[in-house]
Design a protein around this motif. Structure first.
Motif, PDB file in Angstrom:
ATOM      1  N   GLY A  24       0.803  -1.221   0.000  1.00 53.39           N
ATOM      2  CA  GLY A  24       0.000   0.000   0.000  1.00 53.39           C
ATOM      3  C   GLY A  24       0.829   1.262   0.000  1.00 53.39           C
ATOM      4  O   GLY A  24       0.324   2.338   0.302  1.00 53.39           O
ATOM      5  N   LEU A  65      -5.403   0.197  -1.891  1.00 50.08           N
ATOM      6  CA  LEU A  65      -4.404  -0.814  -1.576  1.00 50.08           C
ATOM      7  C   LEU A  65      -3.721  -1.386  -2.813  1.00 50.08           C
ATOM      8  O   LEU A  65      -2.731  -2.086  -2.692  1.00 50.08           O
ATOM      9  N   ALA A 114      -3.009  -5.339   2.162  1.00 51.49           N
ATOM     10  CA  ALA A 114      -2.041  -4.703   1.251  1.00 51.49           C
ATOM     11  C   ALA A 114      -0.939  -5.687   0.871  1.00 51.49           C
ATOM     12  O   ALA A 114      -0.512  -5.737  -0.296  1.00 51.49           O
ATOM     13  N   THR A 117      -2.354  -8.114  -1.664  1.00 56.89           N
ATOM     14  CA  THR A 117      -2.457  -7.491  -2.986  1.00 56.89           C
ATOM     15  C   THR A 117      -1.096  -7.457  -3.670  1.00 56.89           C
ATOM     16  O   THR A 117      -0.983  -7.727  -4.866  1.00 56.89           O
TER      17      THR A 117
END
Length: 156
Positions: A24, A65, A114, A117
């Motif tokens: 992030g 994010l 985050a 991701t």
């Protein structure tokens, strides 16, 4: 740090890259290996191949994010393909920790989401991505439970 080369209209003779630090972190824009800086809440100014200056601003996703896209001279430039819906649901699963651990659970959940991701942006086998993110989620859950038990012990 992940770097994405983009090809916006009017910049064919230049190298435009977006770098993200993952987890992030803030994205950075580079033109010909020079970072483009802007004042807070002001658009970045880029010079096209024809010499015309154009504005560029970041366009974040709903949760902020994932890798942000860019709007250059009013046109949306997609930095990378969006994650599939199932991958987003899996990545944001740690946000359930908000209901288990309140503010601390929410903070750990956001960090884990985050991280998930970022893992899904790697060029690895999809099963490896799911296993790594499952481990991240389990560590996050364990951390929330440990902190909750520690705080409860300290308060009693």
């Amino acid at each position: 740090m992940m770097r994405y080369i983009i090809y916006p209209t009017g910049f064919t003779n230049q190298t435009i890259e977006v770098a993200t630090s993952g987890l992030g972190g803030k994205a950075k824009l580079f033109v010909n290996n020079q970072e483009v800086v802007s004042k807070r809440r002001k658009p970045m100014i880029l010079r096209r191949d024809d010499g015309q200056e154009v504005e560029a601003i970041w366009k974040r996703d709903a949760f902020g994010l994932d890798v942000p896209n860019l709007i250059i001279d009013g046109a949306l430039v997609q930095v990378t393909k969006p994650l599939p819906v199932i991958a987003k649901l899996w990545c944001f699963l740690p946000l359930i920790l908000i209901f288990i651990g309140g503010a601390i659970g929410g903070l750990i959940g956001v960090i884990a989401a985050a991280a998930n991701t970022s893992v899904f942006r790697l060029s690895a086998n999809i099963m490896v991505k799911f296993i790594i993110t499952l481990l991240i989620d389990l560590v996050a859950l364990g951390l929330v439970l440990f902190l909750a038990a520690t705080i409860r012990t300290l308060l009693t």
